[in-house]
Design a protein around this motif. Sequence first.
Motif, mmCIF file in Angstrom:
data_model
loop_
_atom_site.group_PDB
_atom_site.id
_atom_site.type_symbol
_atom_site.label_atom_id
_atom_site.label_comp_id
_atom_site.label_asym_id
_atom_site.label_seq_id
_atom_site.Cartn_x
_atom_site.Cartn_y
_atom_site.Cartn_z
ATOM 1 N N GLU A 63 2.661 -8.191 -23.868
ATOM 2 C CA GLU A 63 3.437 -7.845 -25.073
ATOM 3 C C GLU A 63 2.860 -6.556 -25.622
ATOM 4 O O GLU A 63 2.166 -5.838 -24.916
ATOM 5 N N GLY A 64 3.138 -6.267 -26.881
ATOM 6 C CA GLY A 64 2.777 -4.962 -27.431
ATOM 7 C C GLY A 64 1.348 -4.517 -27.180
ATOM 8 O O GLY A 64 1.101 -3.368 -26.803
ATOM 9 N N MET A 65 0.395 -5.419 -27.372
ATOM 10 C CA MET A 65 -1.007 -5.007 -27.231
ATOM 11 C C MET A 65 -1.333 -4.539 -25.814
ATOM 12 O O MET A 65 -2.213 -3.708 -25.620
ATOM 13 N N LEU A 68 -0.598 -0.957 -25.725
ATOM 14 C CA LEU A 68 -1.590 -0.182 -26.466
ATOM 15 C C LEU A 68 -2.865 0.003 -25.632
ATOM 16 O O LEU A 68 -3.385 1.116 -25.497
ATOM 17 N N PHE A 90 -3.034 -0.927 -37.603
ATOM 18 C CA PHE A 90 -2.908 -0.536 -36.204
ATOM 19 C C PHE A 90 -3.492 0.846 -35.949
ATOM 20 O O PHE A 90 -4.160 1.071 -34.946
ATOM 21 N N VAL A 136 0.792 5.866 -35.360
ATOM 22 C CA VAL A 136 1.625 4.662 -35.441
ATOM 23 C C VAL A 136 2.878 5.005 -36.233
ATOM 24 O O VAL A 136 2.773 5.591 -37.314
ATOM 25 N N CYS A 138 5.660 2.748 -37.307
ATOM 26 C CA CYS A 138 5.756 1.771 -38.397
ATOM 27 C C CYS A 138 4.472 0.960 -38.437
ATOM 28 O O CYS A 138 4.150 0.276 -37.471
ATOM 29 N N THR A 140 3.305 -2.078 -39.402
ATOM 30 C CA THR A 140 3.913 -3.353 -39.775
ATOM 31 C C THR A 140 3.146 -4.089 -40.878
ATOM 32 O O THR A 140 3.766 -4.634 -41.782
ATOM 33 N N ASP A 165 2.367 4.379 -31.193
ATOM 34 C CA ASP A 165 2.751 2.974 -31.277
ATOM 35 C C ASP A 165 4.044 2.895 -32.091
ATOM 36 O O ASP A 165 4.026 3.088 -33.308
ATOM 37 N N VAL A 167 5.947 0.108 -31.717
ATOM 38 C CA VAL A 167 6.274 -1.291 -31.414
ATOM 39 C C VAL A 167 7.223 -1.882 -32.465
ATOM 40 O O VAL A 167 8.152 -2.605 -32.124
ATOM 41 N N ALA A 168 6.986 -1.567 -33.742
ATOM 42 C CA ALA A 168 7.725 -2.255 -34.800
ATOM 43 C C ALA A 168 8.879 -1.432 -35.374
ATOM 44 O O ALA A 168 9.483 -1.829 -36.363
ATOM 45 N N GLN A 190 8.713 -8.267 -28.802
ATOM 46 C CA GLN A 190 8.862 -9.325 -29.810
ATOM 47 C C GLN A 190 9.218 -8.836 -31.204
ATOM 48 O O GLN A 190 9.138 -9.586 -32.148
ATOM 49 N N LYS A 191 9.613 -7.552 -31.303
ATOM 50 C CA LYS A 191 9.967 -7.051 -32.631
ATOM 51 C C LYS A 191 11.476 -6.792 -32.671
ATOM 52 O O LYS A 191 12.230 -7.716 -32.623
HETATM 53 C C1 LIG Z 1 3.431 -6.264 -33.404
HETATM 54 C C2 LIG Z 1 2.771 -4.983 -33.244
HETATM 55 C C3 LIG Z 1 1.976 -4.714 -32.128
HETATM 56 C C4 LIG Z 1 1.695 -5.760 -31.100
HETATM 57 O O1 LIG Z 1 0.825 -6.650 -31.697
HETATM 58 P P1 LIG Z 1 0.867 -8.222 -31.565
HETATM 59 O O2 LIG Z 1 -0.088 -8.662 -32.649
HETATM 60 O O3 LIG Z 1 0.387 -8.561 -30.253
HETATM 61 O O4 LIG Z 1 2.263 -8.698 -31.828
HETATM 62 C C5 LIG Z 1 1.426 -3.450 -32.022
HETATM 63 N N1 LIG Z 1 1.649 -2.497 -32.963
HETATM 64 C C6 LIG Z 1 2.413 -2.717 -34.043
HETATM 65 C C7 LIG Z 1 2.628 -1.630 -35.034
HETATM 66 C C8 LIG Z 1 3.000 -3.969 -34.210
HETATM 67 O O5 LIG Z 1 3.761 -4.216 -35.285
#
Ligand SMILES: *Cc1c(COP(=O)(O)O)cnc(C)c1O
Length: 362
Positions: A63-65, A68, A90, A136, A138, A140, A165, A167-168, A190-191
Amino acid sequence: MERYTIPLVPGPTSVPEPVRMAYRQDYASSDLEEEFFQLYAECQDLLRRILATENDVTIHTGEGMLALWGALKSVLRPGDRVLAVANGVFGYGIGEMARQIGAQVEVVGFDYDQVPDPDRVRQEARRFQPRLVTAVHCETPSGTLASLAELGAIAAEVGALFYVDFVASAGGVEVRVDDWQIDLGLLGSQKVLSLPPDLAMVTVSPRAWEVIEQVGYVGYDALAPWRTGPQRRYLPYTHNWAALAALGISARMLLEEGLDRVFQRHAQVAAYTRRRLREMGVDLFPAEEAIASPTVTAARVPPGWTWPELDAALRARGMGVGGSYGPLAGKVFRIGHMGSQARMELVQRGMDVLEEVLGSRP
Ligand SMILES: *Cc1c(COP(=O)(O)O)cnc(C)c1O
């Protein structure tokens, strides 16, 4: 556990029925079937359109991490200079991750209710001459949305790769990978895409591929095998076919709705959420609405409440929201209106419930 009836957690977001359908099938082994590779290529194309890029896109199990970590490890050697632009959990976290890998990291830090000031970043970048600039889009945990175009130009000026990043944000907010000169763009499933936390995606520029080849990092999260693997029909592991099928459905849904309309839908629910919170007397975080993200709204836990009490009261009514992390833990709560949750009717119900809960205490 059962799903919330009012799901407003800022990820993982609720998975819409058409996307869920993709998980209800059996799939053959991804590395043996031509059909899988065609799906992979189609998902790459869909993501290119969503992210406004002609760059390569890699899609990984995770997933996102994973995006990264994998992107950092793939371009950094011990001692490499990294300028981490940070205004939240982040951003500061990515700087720490780079340090753990052995990079020489300088952080250009801003408060969590601010966005990065390009003039300060330019000054630091010219002085420090980094190989990599990280940022980054957004944040989050604090609900901010940074401007990236100028940061990308600064990274290019000093000859650094630009690692972002998004991701969000991506999919719910305009992201222009090529115009903003993003060399490594990081995304999770997952976002906004509203899948389970199954996939990590990375946009990789030709310049980034060159560095990746020079560094030669190997590992489960390495980007290198994805440069030619899919064309050679040879993957480093068995991929998550169901998740790719779901990604294809979700990405097509966004494009069929039309990205402009999708972005407008996110902006509208965010503006509505902020207005309702203000009307309830809840302080927004950040206070400056121009830098608030259209995908997530952060606000201060109101006086007279602790975060666990507020969380419990909302949960008792079927509503899920997020707390926060780091210095904002216990002080800030968040409403995630991204992807499948960027629906006015859902957010309206959520704000009605919040109003009722807050009104239950004088
Ligand atoms: C959700 C998110 C991630 C991935 O992190 P998880 O905690 O594994 O969901 C990475 N960067 C940002 C900005 C996020 O919102």
